[in-house]
Design an enzyme around this catalytic site. Sequence first.
Site, PDB file in Angstrom:
ATOM      1  N   ASP A 349     -63.124 -47.835  16.214  1.00  0.00           N
ATOM      2  CA  ASP A 349     -62.007 -48.679  16.640  1.00  0.00           C
ATOM      3  C   ASP A 349     -61.718 -49.761  15.621  1.00  0.00           C
ATOM      4  O   ASP A 349     -60.566 -50.150  15.424  1.00  0.00           O
ATOM      5  CB  ASP A 349     -62.310 -49.307  18.005  1.00  0.00           C
ATOM      6  CG  ASP A 349     -63.572 -50.157  17.986  1.00  0.00           C
ATOM      7  OD1 ASP A 349     -64.515 -49.823  17.257  1.00  0.00           O
ATOM      8  OD2 ASP A 349     -63.630 -51.163  18.723  1.00  0.00           O
ATOM      9  N   ARG A 353     -66.335 -56.142  13.398  1.00  0.00           N
ATOM     10  CA  ARG A 353     -67.107 -56.945  14.335  1.00  0.00           C
ATOM     11  C   ARG A 353     -68.327 -56.171  14.852  1.00  0.00           C
ATOM     12  O   ARG A 353     -68.641 -55.080  14.384  1.00  0.00           O
ATOM     13  CB  ARG A 353     -66.220 -57.399  15.493  1.00  0.00           C
ATOM     14  CG  ARG A 353     -65.738 -56.311  16.419  1.00  0.00           C
ATOM     15  CD  ARG A 353     -64.683 -56.846  17.366  1.00  0.00           C
ATOM     16  NE  ARG A 353     -64.219 -55.847  18.316  1.00  0.00           N
ATOM     17  CZ  ARG A 353     -63.022 -55.871  18.875  1.00  0.00           C
ATOM     18  NH1 ARG A 353     -62.158 -56.820  18.579  1.00  0.00           N
ATOM     19  NH2 ARG A 353     -62.670 -54.938  19.753  1.00  0.00           N
ATOM     20  N   ASP A 354     -69.007 -56.734  15.831  1.00  0.00           N
ATOM     21  CA  ASP A 354     -70.200 -56.113  16.399  1.00  0.00           C
ATOM     22  C   ASP A 354     -69.789 -55.029  17.395  1.00  0.00           C
ATOM     23  O   ASP A 354     -70.058 -55.120  18.588  1.00  0.00           O
ATOM     24  CB  ASP A 354     -71.089 -57.169  17.065  1.00  0.00           C
ATOM     25  CG  ASP A 354     -70.360 -58.002  18.113  1.00  0.00           C
ATOM     26  OD1 ASP A 354     -69.127 -57.827  18.267  1.00  0.00           O
ATOM     27  OD2 ASP A 354     -71.017 -58.818  18.782  1.00  0.00           O
ATOM     28  N   GLU A 355     -69.131 -54.002  16.879  1.00  0.00           N
ATOM     29  CA  GLU A 355     -68.656 -52.898  17.719  1.00  0.00           C
ATOM     30  C   GLU A 355     -68.624 -51.635  16.866  1.00  0.00           C
ATOM     31  O   GLU A 355     -69.558 -50.865  16.864  1.00  0.00           O
ATOM     32  CB  GLU A 355     -67.277 -53.224  18.288  1.00  0.00           C
ATOM     33  CG  GLU A 355     -66.817 -52.264  19.365  1.00  0.00           C
ATOM     34  CD  GLU A 355     -65.675 -52.823  20.195  1.00  0.00           C
ATOM     35  OE1 GLU A 355     -65.130 -52.075  21.000  1.00  0.00           O
ATOM     36  OE2 GLU A 355     -65.344 -54.022  20.050  1.00  0.00           O
ATOM     37  N   ASP A 362     -58.969 -44.388  21.462  1.00  0.00           N
ATOM     38  CA  ASP A 362     -58.305 -44.655  20.194  1.00  0.00           C
ATOM     39  C   ASP A 362     -58.106 -43.354  19.412  1.00  0.00           C
ATOM     40  O   ASP A 362     -57.028 -43.084  18.869  1.00  0.00           O
ATOM     41  CB  ASP A 362     -59.133 -45.628  19.359  1.00  0.00           C
ATOM     42  CG  ASP A 362     -59.421 -46.940  20.076  1.00  0.00           C
ATOM     43  OD1 ASP A 362     -59.888 -46.886  21.226  1.00  0.00           O
ATOM     44  OD2 ASP A 362     -59.181 -48.002  19.484  1.00  0.00           O
ATOM     45  N   TRP A 421     -59.227 -41.780  27.689  1.00  0.00           N
ATOM     46  CA  TRP A 421     -60.373 -41.809  26.787  1.00  0.00           C
ATOM     47  C   TRP A 421     -61.081 -40.451  26.869  1.00  0.00           C
ATOM     48  O   TRP A 421     -61.209 -39.752  25.863  1.00  0.00           O
ATOM     49  CB  TRP A 421     -61.302 -42.964  27.163  1.00  0.00           C
ATOM     50  CG  TRP A 421     -60.928 -44.272  26.542  1.00  0.00           C
ATOM     51  CD1 TRP A 421     -61.681 -45.001  25.645  1.00  0.00           C
ATOM     52  CD2 TRP A 421     -59.736 -45.050  26.753  1.00  0.00           C
ATOM     53  NE1 TRP A 421     -61.017 -46.146  25.291  1.00  0.00           N
ATOM     54  CE2 TRP A 421     -59.826 -46.209  25.951  1.00  0.00           C
ATOM     55  CE3 TRP A 421     -58.593 -44.865  27.536  1.00  0.00           C
ATOM     56  CZ2 TRP A 421     -58.824 -47.178  25.914  1.00  0.00           C
ATOM     57  CZ3 TRP A 421     -57.593 -45.839  27.501  1.00  0.00           C
ATOM     58  CH2 TRP A 421     -57.700 -46.961  26.699  1.00  0.00           C
ATOM     59  N   GLU A 644     -55.227 -54.815  16.794  1.00  0.00           N
ATOM     60  CA  GLU A 644     -55.684 -54.351  18.104  1.00  0.00           C
ATOM     61  C   GLU A 644     -54.736 -54.810  19.207  1.00  0.00           C
ATOM     62  O   GLU A 644     -54.473 -54.068  20.155  1.00  0.00           O
ATOM     63  CB  GLU A 644     -57.087 -54.901  18.377  1.00  0.00           C
ATOM     64  CG  GLU A 644     -57.635 -54.555  19.751  1.00  0.00           C
ATOM     65  CD  GLU A 644     -59.016 -55.131  19.994  1.00  0.00           C
ATOM     66  OE1 GLU A 644     -59.727 -54.611  20.878  1.00  0.00           O
ATOM     67  OE2 GLU A 644     -59.393 -56.105  19.294  1.00  0.00           O
ATOM     68  N   HIS A 665     -57.185 -51.958  13.648  1.00  0.00           N
ATOM     69  CA  HIS A 665     -57.366 -51.143  14.852  1.00  0.00           C
ATOM     70  C   HIS A 665     -56.191 -50.164  14.863  1.00  0.00           C
ATOM     71  O   HIS A 665     -55.070 -50.571  15.102  1.00  0.00           O
ATOM     72  CB  HIS A 665     -57.266 -52.057  16.080  1.00  0.00           C
ATOM     73  CG  HIS A 665     -58.418 -51.996  17.016  1.00  0.00           C
ATOM     74  ND1 HIS A 665     -59.577 -52.699  16.817  1.00  0.00           N
ATOM     75  CD2 HIS A 665     -58.589 -51.338  18.177  1.00  0.00           C
ATOM     76  CE1 HIS A 665     -60.402 -52.490  17.831  1.00  0.00           C
ATOM     77  NE2 HIS A 665     -59.822 -51.657  18.668  1.00  0.00           N
TER      78      HIS A 665
END
Length: 780
Positions: A349, A353-355, A362, A421, A644, A665
Amino acid sequence: MDQAVDPRDAHAPLTRTWNARAISPADDPGHNGRAHRVVREFTLDEVTGREQLHVTALGIYTIFLNGHRLGPDLLAPGWTNYDARLAYQTYDLDAALAPGSNRLEIWLGDGWYRGQLMWPQSMLHDTYGTRVAALAELTLDGDTLLATGPDWTSGPTPVLRNGIYYGETFDAREVDVPAEAGVEVVALDTAILVAQECPPVQELAPLSPVRSWGEARATSYDFGQNIGGYVAFTVTGDPGARLVIEHAEVCGQDGEIDNSNYRSAPARIEYTLAGNGPESYRPHFTFMGFRYARVTIEGDATLERIEAVPISSVTHPKGAFTCGVPAIDRLVLNTLWSQRGNFIDVPTDCPQRDERLGWTGDAQVFAATACWLHDCQAFFRKYLRELIVDQRPDGAISNFSPDPTRLHPDSFGIPPGSTGWGDVITVLPWTLWLHYGDKAALAEAFPAMQRWMDYLWSLSDGPIILPPPGTVDSGGRADPGFTFGDWLQPVGDNRKPQPTIGDDCAATLYHYISADLVARTAEVLGERDAATRFRARAEEIKAAFAEEFITPSGRIGASDQTTYALAFLHGLVPEQHVPAATRYFRRAVEATGGKIGTGFIGTPAILPALTRIGARDLAAMLLLNRDAPGWLYQVDLGATTIWERWDAMGPNGEIYDPEMNSYNHYAYGAICQWLFESVAGIAPDPDAPAFARVRVDPFVLPELSPVSARHETAHGEIAVDWTCADGRVAYTLTLPEGTEGHLPASPDRSELTLNGTAATAPLTLPPGRHEIAFRIAPAA
């Protein structure tokens, strides 16, 4: 270590017999500790040029052979569901191997295997295991010359700490620390090993700074483009001097870099100099999402050079679109850069960041656009296999894949199986069929598709899906069947918000979409019973949808943009309701003043649906709107990738909520599919996939003239150029050998000519160049 050697990847068979054993450094400190290496010196009497090295790791590896970094591949062996599938790579060695004495070093980093994954509320370490390890085998014509085993040694590397989110701490004074410790053999089932399945992650052309500011000891750099990658630099200075490099996507209103949206991901480089003249560095085990970097110097050192190095699994674009509106061209370029920065072994995505997770929603909405811009067949086949591994016993598809929560189900409270999803399991294989004729992908995914359909039906025991309340409790948990709905759908003025699609309506719409795709898939595969069963289910859902969500007057659902867009695009509006529903659809767009009113699942459908009803005026209004929410708003604010959130930044540069705000994103970049298929007018035909036949049906927006589009297919390049003046369109189409075009009849086109001669549609167009002219109907 020198990085000059670049042996090309020589892909091995899908399976092989291994004589090597997986080995872990004896002093491996665990996650967040110093990276270690395993080492072996060996002798060869001769080098034939046919030697190959087969290698993988639990963690991330970087190989040095005789002091030279081996190969261009990065972050190998990549990210898979390591408990079920582990990739290995094969390298030719003729450029690096020497007769006589040789030295092989394999450096091991934490990577996705045991480094931090996810955010503080759901943070995981040691997701797949606690020990990093290497498995390597040097062969000649299939015979083993060298293999990892208990006779290897190990030692520390100069990498003092590393992590995908963390970044890297490197002490160049520690390069030559001896490797005198032993190794431990660790368990690794070689039956799960698979040869590299998709293009490896590699560097793209580096970017020099376009500007810099600050003081000599704390200088910020703007590289002009948001990327997924890292910085490379050359520095001189005293031993022990130190560089600290912080990264950011944006600058705050004070003009300084702002990376508050990285959350718990430090995303920084710390480099300590050896002091031996010019020192060049790039990270070994990490990457960042950034446009800006701030370099702070501690001690006596001078930064001689710095570049931003993009990395990606997709390195050669296959599609291009330009038009007479520069902001649209920049939007397409932003989408391409977002794809590059997020297609780093898995379709994530965001890269900053922490992802950085492979969110399925997506990927689902963006899959077709991805295939227009790059060749994604192998990349998505690999991702599809991870989806199948992650599918739960009840048929639910993960919210992201590879899914670390499958092995740690208590770490994340939202269960798998969300509308839009989970439907990636039907949409993605069908996209591979359309673009590449990949029947094998359909066959491989077909059982998982059917299990997904069983799961959807089980949620409410019928065609209408009634998800649980669309909220998450204070513990971050939701009930099975929870749906993200039309994620991040804008609602306009909070004093009088615009209507949004209901979760039940969204879930039922996608229930139909997936049922229809599974029926089509069964037909392609010759599964007649399944085709009959799922076609009947699709028709049952269609009828139930009309009864549940369409009023006698033709109003659909909450009368919002997303509901109308999805219903029209997928043929869920009964014929008797089309005129009234069309009027309501137009009102839903007009009510926002021509601003976008859709989120993740509605945005890819809105312009194609307006095309379907012939609303050229509204399509142009939405596309060309320069205010938030809208595609060009972010372009006008200087975005170089897709955001995003529609409102990720205020007109004055104010940064919206950094707790969930990414500036890279790709989901809203799904508009590019429409630019190719509708505006350029070229679309793959499911009855003759892989562009054996092209549906030629341009939806001309005069405001975009002139338009040019190119797409490289397996047959060759398809090219389109058109101009429009006073309603008259000059359309040039070039088709390669092996491709034919089909131009349907359309009430939107009159006075049709082909190569200067009056013609009547439908037309079949053979390979070659075609000059087509027609007049478009006035805007509705």
